[in-house]
Each structure stands twice: as C-alpha cells, then as structure tokens.
Design a protein around this motif. Structure first.
Motif, short mmCIF file in Angstrom:
data_model
loop_
_atom_site.label_atom_id
_atom_site.label_comp_id
_atom_site.label_asym_id
_atom_site.label_seq_id
_atom_site.Cartn_x
_atom_site.Cartn_y
_atom_site.Cartn_z
N PHE A 52 0.87 -1.70 0.28
CA PHE A 52 0.39 -0.12 -0.17
C PHE A 52 0.43 1.54 0.02
CE2 PHE A 52 -3.36 -2.85 0.69
CZ PHE A 52 -4.35 -2.77 0.34
N TRP A 53 1.76 1.31 -0.74
CA TRP A 53 3.00 2.45 -1.30
C TRP A 53 3.15 2.99 0.35
CZ3 TRP A 53 -2.37 2.54 -2.00
CH2 TRP A 53 -2.51 2.28 -3.78
N GLU A 80 13.40 -0.71 -5.64
CA GLU A 80 13.05 0.09 -4.50
C GLU A 80 12.19 1.74 -5.33
OE1 GLU A 80 10.56 -0.24 -2.62
OE2 GLU A 80 12.76 -1.49 -1.50
N TYR A 81 11.69 2.41 -4.03
CA TYR A 81 10.47 3.57 -5.01
C TYR A 81 10.60 4.35 -3.34
CZ TYR A 81 7.18 0.76 -4.58
OH TYR A 81 5.59 -0.33 -4.07
N ARG A 82 10.81 5.34 -3.38
CA ARG A 82 10.19 6.79 -2.36
C ARG A 82 8.47 6.01 -1.72
NH1 ARG A 82 12.17 12.14 -3.59
NH2 ARG A 82 11.42 11.50 -5.93
N ARG A 83 8.31 5.78 -0.58
CA ARG A 83 7.05 5.39 -0.16
C ARG A 83 6.27 6.11 1.07
NH1 ARG A 83 10.71 2.36 -0.21
NH2 ARG A 83 11.28 1.62 1.87
N THR A 84 5.52 6.15 0.93
CA THR A 84 4.68 7.38 2.07
C THR A 84 5.03 6.98 2.83
OG1 THR A 84 2.46 6.17 2.20
CG2 THR A 84 2.02 7.45 -0.10
N ALA A 129 -0.04 -2.96 -4.29
CA ALA A 129 0.17 -1.66 -4.88
C ALA A 129 1.23 -1.36 -5.83
CB ALA A 129 0.45 -0.64 -4.05
N GLY A 130 2.04 -2.31 -5.99
CA GLY A 130 2.92 -2.84 -7.00
C GLY A 130 2.51 -2.88 -8.42
N GLY A 131 1.28 -3.29 -8.07
CA GLY A 131 0.39 -3.79 -9.80
C GLY A 131 -0.34 -2.42 -10.01
N HIS A 132 -0.19 -1.90 -9.28
CA HIS A 132 -0.83 -0.06 -9.63
C HIS A 132 0.38 0.07 -10.39
CE1 HIS A 132 -0.28 3.85 -8.29
NE2 HIS A 132 -1.40 4.11 -9.64
N LEU A 133 1.52 0.71 -9.42
CA LEU A 133 2.66 1.02 -10.00
C LEU A 133 2.71 0.83 -11.24
CD1 LEU A 133 4.09 1.50 -6.69
CD2 LEU A 133 2.97 3.32 -8.07
N ALA A 134 2.62 -0.91 -11.56
CA ALA A 134 2.84 -1.91 -13.17
C ALA A 134 2.03 -0.71 -13.74
CB ALA A 134 2.65 -2.70 -13.46
N ALA A 172 -2.75 8.80 1.54
CA ALA A 172 -2.10 9.30 2.45
C ALA A 172 -0.38 9.43 0.74
CB ALA A 172 -0.90 8.05 3.14
N LEU A 173 -0.77 8.71 -0.55
CA LEU A 173 -0.25 8.09 -1.83
C LEU A 173 0.04 9.73 -2.38
CD1 LEU A 173 1.60 6.35 -3.75
CD2 LEU A 173 -0.82 5.94 -4.46
N LEU A 174 -1.64 10.20 -2.61
CA LEU A 174 -2.18 11.51 -3.03
C LEU A 174 -2.10 12.51 -2.88
CD1 LEU A 174 -4.18 9.82 -5.75
CD2 LEU A 174 -1.57 10.10 -5.85
N GLY A 175 -2.40 12.73 -1.71
CA GLY A 175 -2.38 13.82 -0.12
C GLY A 175 -4.68 14.16 -0.20
#
Length: 265
Positions: A52-53, A80-84, A129-134, A172-175
């Motif tokens: 969940f990011w 890897e990537y920056r996360r909330t 959440a990684g599926g969303h990013l893909a 949290a991801l999008l504000g």
C-alpha cells in the motif's frame, strides 16, 4: 499453501547478486538476480512490490518471488522506490521513482549481465500497490514496458479511496481524495488511463481480503471495452499473498501468465 498466507513476507530467500542505483536517494535502487541456466536471453522482469505504498513495506518481502523467477531463467530486478511516510514519498516522488527506475533498469541489467538480458522493454510484475504502479507506468510510459503481469493490483484508486483500503492508503499516496485532488487521480488512476496498448494480464484471487477481486473485474471489463489488450485470470480459493508465494497452488499460473507475455528468441 502455508497455514499463514503472510509467511511468504518473511521467508528467507537467496540474496540478490548485485544492487544498482538509478538515482541519488537511498531508496532509488534495485536488486539484480541472475537467470539460472544458460538459455536464450529473456526480457528483464522488473518486480514492483506492494505494501500500500507505505514505508513499512520494502522490496525484501518479494525475495522468494524474485528468486523463483530467476530460478526459472529470467533476469530479475527488484525495484525500490520512495514510499509514503518518508520524505519524498507519495505524490509525486513515488511515481517519478518508478518511471525513472523502469526506464533505467534494462540498460543497467544488460551491463551487469551481458548476453542474458533481451534487448526489449522489460516485463513488469507488480503485486497489490506494486500492481497499481506497473499499470501506471505502462499507461503513461508505454515505450518503456513490454508487458504487465498485475497480481491483485489496486487498479482503481478512486474506488480504493472510497473503500478506505488499508486505512487511508490512497489518501496518503495522493494527498487527498478524488474531490480534493482530482488532477492527481486523473494522472495516476489506472481506471482513468484506459485504453493502454501494453499487453497486460491480471491475476486475482477470489478470496482476497486486502484488495477485493471486484476491483479487477470492473477494471478489466472497462479496459477491454476501451480497446486495451488485457485479460483477467481469477483464481478460485486464492487469497492476496498466494500470488507472490512460489510454494502456493497459484504459483504455476503466475509463471504461465508471465511466459505468455513474451516469446523466447
């Protein structure tokens, strides 16, 4: 399948052979795994982890999945990537990270492993959440993606917000929600980015308690109607974590779906 489906998240796995960087931040990295055997060059498989990011979840929990894909003959990169919950995570840093990483990794992997990485765009394997990013990368930077295997993806951010998945993860991801920050949803929500021209296979378990399978059904139906090259394989009796567990009954179907996204040359 193990008694505790979450056991895969902490199961030991072989260490990756190399870690490469695609940016200056400590989380702008990827672990590379060499393909077993001496078969033909295959597309790089880029694994995008879920959680969940959130910063509490990193790429380590996909070690068993990544090791199994390498054992099957694929060159693998765990991105890897920056996360909330950490500086620079969420909007827009999480998104710029995955775009940059996916674009850079084929060259980095080919340099590290001459002759074993196909000279084609990578296949993205993303869970939750990684599926969303893909799906997001494929929709917004199609030239950098050769195919997508989306495992229980969060494919509809607005619906995930309405369902309050993981207690506010999308906000949290999008504000904020779709009313507060509609432009961010328009730019990042797979449901709003169809059709896409990247070949996509979605796998989702019927017993998923973290990401309801209805979200994938509705997303794939809408994407298909819009002209996307996409299919859904629903796995009866499978829960959320079985899709990333090489010891689960779902695993053969995960491998078969990945193989369907490319042809060895």
């Amino acid at each position: 399948m193990p008694a505790d489906p979450r056991a895969v998240l902490t199961r030991p796995a072989p260490a990756p052979q190399l870690t490469v960087t695609y940016g200056d931040h400590p989380d702008q990295v990827a672990d590379l795994r060499w393909p077993a055997g001496s078969g033909p060059a295959r597309p790089l498989v880029v694994v995008l982890h879920g959680g969940f990011w959130r910063v509490e979840y990193d790429r380590r929990h996909t070690d068993p999945l990544a090791a199994a894909l390498a054992a099957d003959g694929y060159p693998v990169a765990q991105l890897e990537y920056r996360r909330t919950g950490q500086p620079g995570g969420g909007w827009p840093g999480t998104f710029t990270d995955v775009l940059s990483g996916v674009a850079a990794l084929p060259v980095l992997a080919a340099e590290a492993l001459p002759g074993r990485v196909g000279a084609v765009a990578p296949i993205l394997v993303g869970h939750s959440a990684g599926g969303h990013l893909a799906l997001y990368v494929a929709a917004t930077a199609a030239a950098t993606v050769g195919g997508v295997l989306a495992l229980a993806p969060v494919a509809d951010l607005a619906e995930a917000y309405r369902r309050d998945l993981d207690s506010g993860a999308v906000a949290a991801l999008l504000g904020g929600g779709p009313i507060e920050v509609p432009d961010r949803y328009a730019a990042t929500d797979p449901r709003l980015l169809v059709p896409t021209r990247t070949r996509t296979v979605v796998l989702h378990g019927s017993e998923d308690l973290q990401v309801p399978v209805e979200m994938s059904r509705e997303f794939v139906a809408e994407a298909t109607a819009a002209g996307s090259d996409i299919s859904l394989l629903e796995l009866p009796g499978c829960e959320h974590f079985g899709l990333i567990d090489p010891e689960s009954t779902a695993w053969p179907q995960v491998l078969d779906s990945l193989r369907s996204l490319h042809v060895d040359h």
